[in-house]
Write a protein that holds these residues in place. Structure first.
Motif, PDB file in Angstrom:
ATOM      1  N   UNK A  85       0.848  -1.192   0.000  1.00  0.00           N
ATOM      2  CA  UNK A  85       0.000   0.000   0.000  1.00  0.00           C
ATOM      3  C   UNK A  85       0.886   1.246   0.000  1.00  0.00           C
ATOM      4  N   UNK A  86       1.920   1.222   0.821  1.00  0.00           N
ATOM      5  CA  UNK A  86       2.853   2.346   0.908  1.00  0.00           C
ATOM      6  C   UNK A  86       3.569   2.560  -0.427  1.00  0.00           C
ATOM      7  N   UNK A  91       4.205   5.822  -5.231  1.00  0.00           N
ATOM      8  CA  UNK A  91       4.257   5.944  -6.696  1.00  0.00           C
ATOM      9  C   UNK A  91       3.140   6.854  -7.205  1.00  0.00           C
ATOM     10  N   UNK A  92       1.959   6.750  -6.604  1.00  0.00           N
ATOM     11  CA  UNK A  92       0.858   7.645  -6.965  1.00  0.00           C
ATOM     12  C   UNK A  92       1.263   9.099  -6.740  1.00  0.00           C
ATOM     13  N   UNK A  93       1.842   9.384  -5.584  1.00  0.00           N
ATOM     14  CA  UNK A  93       2.271  10.751  -5.274  1.00  0.00           C
ATOM     15  C   UNK A  93       3.339  11.211  -6.261  1.00  0.00           C
ATOM     16  N   UNK A  94       4.318  10.355  -6.525  1.00  0.00           N
ATOM     17  CA  UNK A  94       5.404  10.693  -7.443  1.00  0.00           C
ATOM     18  C   UNK A  94       4.878  10.979  -8.856  1.00  0.00           C
ATOM     19  N   UNK A  95       4.044  10.074  -9.378  1.00  0.00           N
ATOM     20  CA  UNK A  95       3.508  10.257 -10.729  1.00  0.00           C
ATOM     21  C   UNK A  95       2.509  11.416 -10.763  1.00  0.00           C
ATOM     22  N   UNK A  96       1.634  11.473  -9.749  1.00  0.00           N
ATOM     23  CA  UNK A  96       0.638  12.539  -9.707  1.00  0.00           C
ATOM     24  C   UNK A  96       1.265  13.912  -9.585  1.00  0.00           C
ATOM     25  N   UNK A  97       2.278  14.029  -8.741  1.00  0.00           N
ATOM     26  CA  UNK A  97       2.967  15.301  -8.572  1.00  0.00           C
ATOM     27  C   UNK A  97       3.643  15.729  -9.876  1.00  0.00           C
ATOM     28  N   UNK A  98       4.151  14.751 -10.622  1.00  0.00           N
ATOM     29  CA  UNK A  98       4.817  15.102 -11.887  1.00  0.00           C
ATOM     30  C   UNK A  98       3.811  15.616 -12.925  1.00  0.00           C
ATOM     31  N   UNK A  99       2.539  15.268 -12.751  1.00  0.00           N
ATOM     32  CA  UNK A  99       1.504  15.815 -13.637  1.00  0.00           C
ATOM     33  C   UNK A  99       1.240  17.290 -13.340  1.00  0.00           C
ATOM     34  N   UNK A 134      -3.517   6.423 -12.254  1.00  0.00           N
ATOM     35  CA  UNK A 134      -4.769   5.712 -11.953  1.00  0.00           C
ATOM     36  C   UNK A 134      -4.463   4.264 -11.558  1.00  0.00           C
ATOM     37  N   UNK A 135      -3.528   3.646 -12.259  1.00  0.00           N
ATOM     38  CA  UNK A 135      -3.151   2.271 -11.922  1.00  0.00           C
ATOM     39  C   UNK A 135      -2.708   2.176 -10.460  1.00  0.00           C
ATOM     40  N   UNK A 136      -1.874   3.111 -10.016  1.00  0.00           N
ATOM     41  CA  UNK A 136      -1.383   3.048  -8.638  1.00  0.00           C
ATOM     42  C   UNK A 136      -2.506   3.254  -7.621  1.00  0.00           C
ATOM     43  N   UNK A 137      -3.504   4.049  -7.959  1.00  0.00           N
ATOM     44  CA  UNK A 137      -4.665   4.201  -7.071  1.00  0.00           C
ATOM     45  C   UNK A 137      -5.424   2.878  -6.973  1.00  0.00           C
ATOM     46  N   UNK A 138      -5.703   2.283  -8.117  1.00  0.00           N
ATOM     47  CA  UNK A 138      -6.459   1.020  -8.138  1.00  0.00           C
ATOM     48  C   UNK A 138      -5.662  -0.087  -7.458  1.00  0.00           C
ATOM     49  N   UNK A 139      -4.417  -0.230  -7.833  1.00  0.00           N
ATOM     50  CA  UNK A 139      -3.580  -1.291  -7.264  1.00  0.00           C
ATOM     51  C   UNK A 139      -3.380  -1.096  -5.763  1.00  0.00           C
ATOM     52  N   UNK A 140      -3.158   0.141  -5.352  1.00  0.00           N
ATOM     53  CA  UNK A 140      -2.998   0.435  -3.927  1.00  0.00           C
ATOM     54  C   UNK A 140      -4.275   0.159  -3.146  1.00  0.00           C
ATOM     55  N   UNK A 141      -5.410   0.441  -3.750  1.00  0.00           N
ATOM     56  CA  UNK A 141      -6.694   0.164  -3.094  1.00  0.00           C
ATOM     57  C   UNK A 141      -6.909  -1.332  -2.916  1.00  0.00           C
ATOM     58  N   UNK A 142      -6.562  -2.093  -3.943  1.00  0.00           N
ATOM     59  CA  UNK A 142      -6.687  -3.549  -3.830  1.00  0.00           C
ATOM     60  C   UNK A 142      -5.692  -4.084  -2.800  1.00  0.00           C
ATOM     61  N   UNK A 143      -4.487  -3.537  -2.803  1.00  0.00           N
ATOM     62  CA  UNK A 143      -3.486  -3.945  -1.812  1.00  0.00           C
ATOM     63  C   UNK A 143      -3.991  -3.661  -0.396  1.00  0.00           C
ATOM     64  N   UNK A 144      -4.619  -2.518  -0.203  1.00  0.00           N
ATOM     65  CA  UNK A 144      -5.178  -2.180   1.107  1.00  0.00           C
ATOM     66  C   UNK A 144      -6.292  -3.165   1.485  1.00  0.00           C
ATOM     67  N   UNK A 145      -7.155  -3.457   0.535  1.00  0.00           N
ATOM     68  CA  UNK A 145      -8.236  -4.416   0.797  1.00  0.00           C
ATOM     69  C   UNK A 145      -7.663  -5.779   1.199  1.00  0.00           C
ATOM     70  N   UNK A 146      -6.651  -6.239   0.464  1.00  0.00           N
ATOM     71  CA  UNK A 146      -6.071  -7.553   0.790  1.00  0.00           C
ATOM     72  C   UNK A 146      -5.399  -7.531   2.159  1.00  0.00           C
ATOM     73  N   UNK A 147      -4.798  -6.398   2.521  1.00  0.00           N
ATOM     74  CA  UNK A 147      -4.146  -6.289   3.831  1.00  0.00           C
ATOM     75  C   UNK A 147      -5.172  -6.361   4.961  1.00  0.00           C
ATOM     76  N   UNK A 148      -6.326  -5.749   4.745  1.00  0.00           N
ATOM     77  CA  UNK A 148      -7.329  -5.664   5.803  1.00  0.00           C
ATOM     78  C   UNK A 148      -8.283  -6.860   5.871  1.00  0.00           C
ATOM     79  N   UNK A 149      -8.607  -7.427   4.715  1.00  0.00           N
ATOM     80  CA  UNK A 149      -9.711  -8.390   4.683  1.00  0.00           C
ATOM     81  C   UNK A 149      -9.386  -9.781   4.132  1.00  0.00           C
TER      82      UNK A 149
END
Length: 185
Positions: A85-86, A91-99, A134-149
């Protein structure tokens, strides 16, 4: 030569983090695995040469160590499962900030091969950067879900296999599109 070998080995181990956690938890106490992971993150940081690489490795190493320390202190595996998730959030922050500021990450990479990138190339690299963001948002969200549930096995399967397959498909798809549709690259 030895330093390069150590650097590559550490990179492979970091990429294999979900599998390391899974196997480690099958054979070690949480505290023992936590100490090993802290050593791995510190070694990765020490063997990262370029200052540009350290900008990414430093926060990931610090957070990785913090998650391992939390696992040791709480004798719980939950914090260990948050590392993917981290990574995705970073990566989301890095790519998003570069936009938002200056050249996008993908444009910077494209300019390594094509220093005089035309305007249509800049527009294209911006679109690809959006896709990865967008990929990092989706992938990170799934990673968070797998970590929690999810079970440790499901977490490992997604974060140590499926996520990499998805990244590979995205990379390959973009490469094919660029080479055969845009006819560049």
């Amino acid at each position: 030569m030895l330093k390069a070998l150590v650097t590559i080995t550490l990179l492979v181990l970091i990429i294999s983090y979900p599998v390391l956690v899974y196997l480690g938890l099958k054979h070690l106490k949480v505290s023992e695995l936590g100490v090993i992971l802290i050593g791995l993150f510190i070694a990765r940081l020490c063997f990262t040469a370029k200052s540009t690489s350290k900008k990414l490795v430093l926060p990931l190493s610090i957070i990785g160590c913090a998650l391992a320390l939390i696992a040791i202190a709480s004798d719980s595996t939950l914090s260990l499962t948050f590392y993917p998730v981290v990574v995705n959030t970073t990566m989301f922050i890095l790519f998003g900030q570069s936009l938002l500021y200056g050249q996008t990450i993908i444009e910077q990479l494209a300019r390594l091969k094509h220093p005089d990138l035309p305007e249509e190339g800049i527009i294209y690299t911006r679109k690809v950067t959006w896709i990865w963001t967008v990929f990092f948002v989706v992938n990170g969200s799934i990673a968070l879900y797998t970590a929690l549930y999810c079970s440790l096995e499901e977490w490992t399967f997604y974060n140590g296999f499926i996520a990499y397959i998805m990244m590979g498909i995205l990379l390959l798809g973009e490469l094919i599109f660029r080479r055969f549709v845009l006819k560049v690259g």
